[in-house]
Design a protein around this motif. Structure first.
Motif, PDB file in Angstrom:
ATOM      1  N   GLU A   1      10.311  28.567  13.682  1.00  0.00           N
ATOM      2  CA  GLU A   1      10.044  28.342  15.106  1.00  0.00           C
ATOM      3  C   GLU A   1       9.656  26.888  15.373  1.00  0.00           C
ATOM      4  OE1 GLU A   1       7.057  29.984  18.647  1.00  0.00           O
ATOM      5  OE2 GLU A   1       7.146  30.990  16.702  1.00  0.00           O
ATOM      6  N   ARG A   2       8.831  26.295  14.496  1.00  0.00           N
ATOM      7  CA  ARG A   2       8.421  24.911  14.704  1.00  0.00           C
ATOM      8  C   ARG A   2       9.570  23.941  14.493  1.00  0.00           C
ATOM      9  NH1 ARG A   2       4.029  26.079  12.003  1.00  0.00           N
ATOM     10  NH2 ARG A   2       4.783  24.919  10.218  1.00  0.00           N
ATOM     11  N   LEU A   3      10.411  24.224  13.498  1.00  0.00           N
ATOM     12  CA  LEU A   3      11.586  23.369  13.289  1.00  0.00           C
ATOM     13  C   LEU A   3      12.496  23.413  14.516  1.00  0.00           C
ATOM     14  CD1 LEU A   3      12.485  24.181   9.563  1.00  0.00           C
ATOM     15  CD2 LEU A   3      11.708  21.968  10.452  1.00  0.00           C
ATOM     16  N   SER A   4      12.638  24.605  15.092  1.00  0.00           N
ATOM     17  CA  SER A   4      13.454  24.742  16.287  1.00  0.00           C
ATOM     18  C   SER A   4      12.842  23.974  17.459  1.00  0.00           C
ATOM     19  CB  SER A   4      13.606  26.230  16.648  1.00  0.00           C
ATOM     20  OG  SER A   4      14.376  26.381  17.824  1.00  0.00           O
ATOM     21  N   ASN A   5      11.537  24.054  17.589  1.00  0.00           N
ATOM     22  CA  ASN A   5      10.857  23.325  18.663  1.00  0.00           C
ATOM     23  C   ASN A   5      10.981  21.809  18.492  1.00  0.00           C
ATOM     24  OD1 ASN A   5      10.051  25.733  19.820  1.00  0.00           O
ATOM     25  ND2 ASN A   5       8.029  25.722  18.849  1.00  0.00           N
TER      26      ASN A   5
ATOM     27  N   GLN B   1      19.785  25.571  14.203  1.00  0.00           N
ATOM     28  CA  GLN B   1      19.746  26.694  13.264  1.00  0.00           C
ATOM     29  C   GLN B   1      20.619  26.441  12.041  1.00  0.00           C
ATOM     30  OE1 GLN B   1      18.026  29.565  13.211  1.00  0.00           O
ATOM     31  NE2 GLN B   1      16.880  29.147  15.090  1.00  0.00           N
ATOM     32  N   SER B   2      21.774  25.811  12.250  1.00  0.00           N
ATOM     33  CA  SER B   2      22.719  25.574  11.156  1.00  0.00           C
ATOM     34  C   SER B   2      22.212  24.523  10.168  1.00  0.00           C
ATOM     35  CB  SER B   2      24.071  25.143  11.723  1.00  0.00           C
ATOM     36  OG  SER B   2      23.921  23.955  12.494  1.00  0.00           O
ATOM     37  N   GLN B   3      21.171  23.759  10.549  1.00  0.00           N
ATOM     38  CA  GLN B   3      20.671  22.690   9.690  1.00  0.00           C
ATOM     39  C   GLN B   3      19.249  22.959   9.174  1.00  0.00           C
ATOM     40  OE1 GLN B   3      21.061  19.094  11.975  1.00  0.00           O
ATOM     41  NE2 GLN B   3      23.303  19.133  11.953  1.00  0.00           N
ATOM     42  N   MET B   4      18.765  24.176   9.317  1.00  0.00           N
ATOM     43  CA  MET B   4      17.387  24.488   8.920  1.00  0.00           C
ATOM     44  C   MET B   4      17.211  24.773   7.436  1.00  0.00           C
ATOM     45  SD  MET B   4      15.619  26.777  11.887  1.00  0.00           S
ATOM     46  CE  MET B   4      15.336  26.126  13.529  1.00  0.00           C
ATOM     47  N   GLN B   5      18.267  25.187   6.761  1.00  0.00           N
ATOM     48  CA  GLN B   5      18.121  25.677   5.390  1.00  0.00           C
ATOM     49  C   GLN B   5      17.477  24.650   4.454  1.00  0.00           C
ATOM     50  OE1 GLN B   5      18.605  28.768   4.247  1.00  0.00           O
ATOM     51  NE2 GLN B   5      17.795  28.064   2.282  1.00  0.00           N
ATOM     52  N   ASN B   6      17.980  23.417   4.463  1.00  0.00           N
ATOM     53  CA  ASN B   6      17.473  22.407   3.536  1.00  0.00           C
ATOM     54  C   ASN B   6      16.022  22.015   3.822  1.00  0.00           C
ATOM     55  OD1 ASN B   6      19.802  22.332   2.007  1.00  0.00           O
ATOM     56  ND2 ASN B   6      20.735  20.678   3.200  1.00  0.00           N
ATOM     57  N   PRO B   7      15.660  21.697   5.081  1.00  0.00           N
ATOM     58  CA  PRO B   7      14.236  21.373   5.308  1.00  0.00           C
ATOM     59  C   PRO B   7      13.306  22.560   5.030  1.00  0.00           C
ATOM     60  CG  PRO B   7      15.451  21.420   7.383  1.00  0.00           C
ATOM     61  CD  PRO B   7      16.460  21.447   6.284  1.00  0.00           C
ATOM     62  N   MET B   8      13.747  23.777   5.335  1.00  0.00           N
ATOM     63  CA  MET B   8      12.916  24.943   5.047  1.00  0.00           C
ATOM     64  C   MET B   8      12.694  25.085   3.546  1.00  0.00           C
ATOM     65  SD  MET B   8      14.048  27.954   7.702  1.00  0.00           S
ATOM     66  CE  MET B   8      12.897  29.086   6.950  1.00  0.00           C
ATOM     67  N   GLN B   9      13.737  24.908   2.761  1.00  0.00           N
ATOM     68  CA  GLN B   9      13.618  25.037   1.312  1.00  0.00           C
ATOM     69  C   GLN B   9      12.705  23.961   0.742  1.00  0.00           C
ATOM     70  OE1 GLN B   9      14.897  27.663  -0.543  1.00  0.00           O
ATOM     71  NE2 GLN B   9      13.432  26.778  -1.988  1.00  0.00           N
TER      72      GLN B   9
ATOM     73  N   ALA C   1       7.602  16.406   8.259  1.00  0.00           N
ATOM     74  CA  ALA C   1       6.823  16.611   9.484  1.00  0.00           C
ATOM     75  C   ALA C   1       6.075  17.942   9.482  1.00  0.00           C
ATOM     76  CB  ALA C   1       7.744  16.539  10.699  1.00  0.00           C
ATOM     77  N   GLN C   2       6.464  18.869   8.590  1.00  0.00           N
ATOM     78  CA  GLN C   2       5.849  20.196   8.561  1.00  0.00           C
ATOM     79  C   GLN C   2       4.791  20.352   7.471  1.00  0.00           C
ATOM     80  OE1 GLN C   2       6.668  22.178  11.050  1.00  0.00           O
ATOM     81  NE2 GLN C   2       8.168  20.628  11.690  1.00  0.00           N
TER      82      GLN C   2
END
Length: 528
Positions: free
Chosen positions: A441-445, A450-458, A477-478
């Motif tokens: 949710e924070r990455l989206s904000n 959505q298509s680019q979230m995998q790498n930063p989340m990992q 940033a997280q």
């Protein structure tokens, strides 16, 4: 003169009968049986401690590493029921001796193996051995106990098991610091000592005659356990991942097939109509529940201390001792309080209440929560575990028909393996789902598609679990809120687990009420 001879003969007969009474040395026998059972806990604990350096020396990576950590459990789960049956047919003391030899062979192979395949083979063999020792030692307790002392003796057996586990785990950790191969020789050394002590301490149990073994049923339940436990262990890949849902669903279908097979064969492992007994069903549900609680609490508190609060593995192991000490000591109290009838419902009900409250209180943990809250909560949870597990053990022993005593008491281990695996899997899946939802949710904000979230989340996940610094700016940033996300997932997971435990507790009490009614009505589920 005749009266004198008669008196002497009667006295000798009485003395002979007293010496032949298997309950004559109950205390020594029960403690030793607890020591034997403790091998099943020490073995995987030492193996897991030694796994990282072993994997490095043998070149294990990825899936090979995961299989190395679980293969002994899979082997145990697949073979514990057949060994329960063999213990009845061949003699329980003989099976313990054979199982100890199997354990020695397995872990010696691990200690000496220069290749991964040898490590896998040895761990599987050792799993078979310690599983058979655990099941046989548990079933032995009733034979060496007077009926009115069964509950107290099972509590003492549980305490001896815990003490041996604690001492063995610490010793295994010390040996692992020297070399992992040396650590893997600890259980063989203990098993060798127990091998020579077993004929000296344990009385021989009479064999239980039976018909042709149910090979189809044993094969089906073995495959069901392997498939289900393997699938559950893959939950970290996600509920939609094929490596999770295919073996898990296959395992559930095989469980259904096992039940159908048992209704058709002439000599089942044990009568399938036993599942209709409220007492037996309650023992199964309670067994799954307390093992679920133990697995979830031990894994997730350990991870929280390491990932969020950065404690060392030694500090984590020391912190967990309070949980096991409470479990062992209060198990003796619960065993002494155990009695037939509704007493079991009251004790188990109390245990479920404590476990549920403990889980809910864990839902208030924050990243900076100190040991001043963690340790009392773990002690509290250990009390709940004791008042659930020891009465549950008494239920299994009391409901087992003489003709099927070995397989029925071994089914306690089967239920326990299922519950423990579910505790690991469900708690991990829930924590991951809630924690990553916050992160997503924070990455989206912050404008990440959505298509680019995998790498930063990992990268954020690797930062929390491995300490790896992220390289992507979106992940960097997280970092400041990553630990809060983990704590949020931890809290939500604990609360849901508490609700789930309360549900299982209500089912258990209902089944016990039904079971006691069935007993009063004279219903027989033994199949004799």
């Amino acid at each position: 003169m005749t009266n004198s001879n008669t008196t002497e003969t009667a006295s000798r007969n009485k003395e002979t009968a007293r010496e032949a009474d298997p309950t004559n040395k109950s205390l020594i026998s029960v403690v030793f049986l607890g020591v034997l059972a403790g091998l099943q806990l020490i073995d995987p604990a030492v193996a897991n401690t030694a796994l990282v350096p072993a994997a490095r020396d043998l070149g294990m990576q990825g899936s090979a590493f995961a299989l190395a950590s679980s293969i002994s459990t899979l082997a145990l789960a697949a073979t514990v029921l057949p060994f329960g049956m063999l213990a009845d047919r061949l003699g329980r003391r003989k099976i313990i001796l054979v199982a100890l030899i199997i354990t020695i062979i397995g872990d010696v192979i691990v200690a000496l193996s220069p290749v991964t395949a040898g490590y896998f083979a040895g761990r599987a063999i050792a799993g078979i051995g310690v599983g058979a020792v655990l099941a046989a030692s548990f079933a032995y307790v009733r034979y060496v106990s007077k009926p009115e002392k069964l509950g107290a003796n099972l509590g003492l057996w549980n305490l001896a098991l815990i003490v041996v586990f604690i001492v063995g785990s610490v010793l295994g950790g010390v040996l692992a610091n020297t070399h992992w191969r040396l650590a893997m020789l600890l259980v063989p050394a203990l098993a060798a000592i127990c091998f020579f002590l077993t004929p000296m301490i344990l009385p021989s149990m009479p064999k239980v005659p039976g018909g042709k073994p149910d090979y189809l049923g044993m094969t089906t339940i073995a495959l069901a356990m392997i498939a289900f436990l393997y699938g559950i262990a893959q939950v970290s890949h996600g509920l939609g991942a094929p490596q999770f849902f295919i073996p898990t669903i296959a395992g559930l279908l095989l469980f259904a097939l096992y039940y159908w097979v048992e209704t058709k064969v002439e000599n089942p492992i044990f009568p399938p109509r036993l599942f209709a007994s409220g007492i037996f069903a309650a023992a199964i549900v309670a067994g799954i529940a307390w093992n679920f609680a133990q697995g979830a609490v031990q894994l997730q508190t350990s991870n929280f201390w390491q990932y969020v609060q950065h404690y060392s593995t030694g500090e984590v192991a020391s912190g967990q001792l309070i949980f096991m000490i409470a479990y062992g000591v209060f198990g003796v109290i619960a065993g002494k309080a155990m009695a037939p009838g509704m007493r079991a419902a009251k004790l188990i009900g109390f245990g479920f209440i404590v476990l549920t409250v403990g889980f809910l209180l864990f839902g208030f943990v924050k990243p900076n929560t100190g040991l001043g809250l963690f340790l009392p909560l773990l002690f509290f949870m250990g009390i709940g575990l004791a008042f659930t597990s020891v009465p549950q053990s008494v239920l299994f022993v009391s409901v087992a028909p003489a003709k099927y005593f070995g397989p029925v008491t071994s089914f306690r281990t089967t239920a326990g393996q299922l519950g423990y695996a579910l505790g690991f899997a469900v708690s991990t899946g829930l924590l991951s789902a809630f924690a990553t939802a916050e992160l997503r949710e924070r990455l989206s904000n912050n404008g990440v598609a959505q298509s680019q979230m995998q790498n930063p989340m990992q990268q954020v996940i690797d930062f929390v679990t491995k300490g790896t610094q992220p390289t992507l700016s979106e992940a960097q940033a997280q970092i400041g809120t990553a630990l809060n996300d983990y704590a949020y997932g931890f809290d939500a997971m604990m609360i849901i687990c508490g609700i789930f435990l309360a549900f299982l507790g209500a089912i258990t009490i209902l089944l016990l009420v039904i079971g006691n009614k069935q007993i009063k009505e004279g219903q027989d589920f033994s199949g004799d």
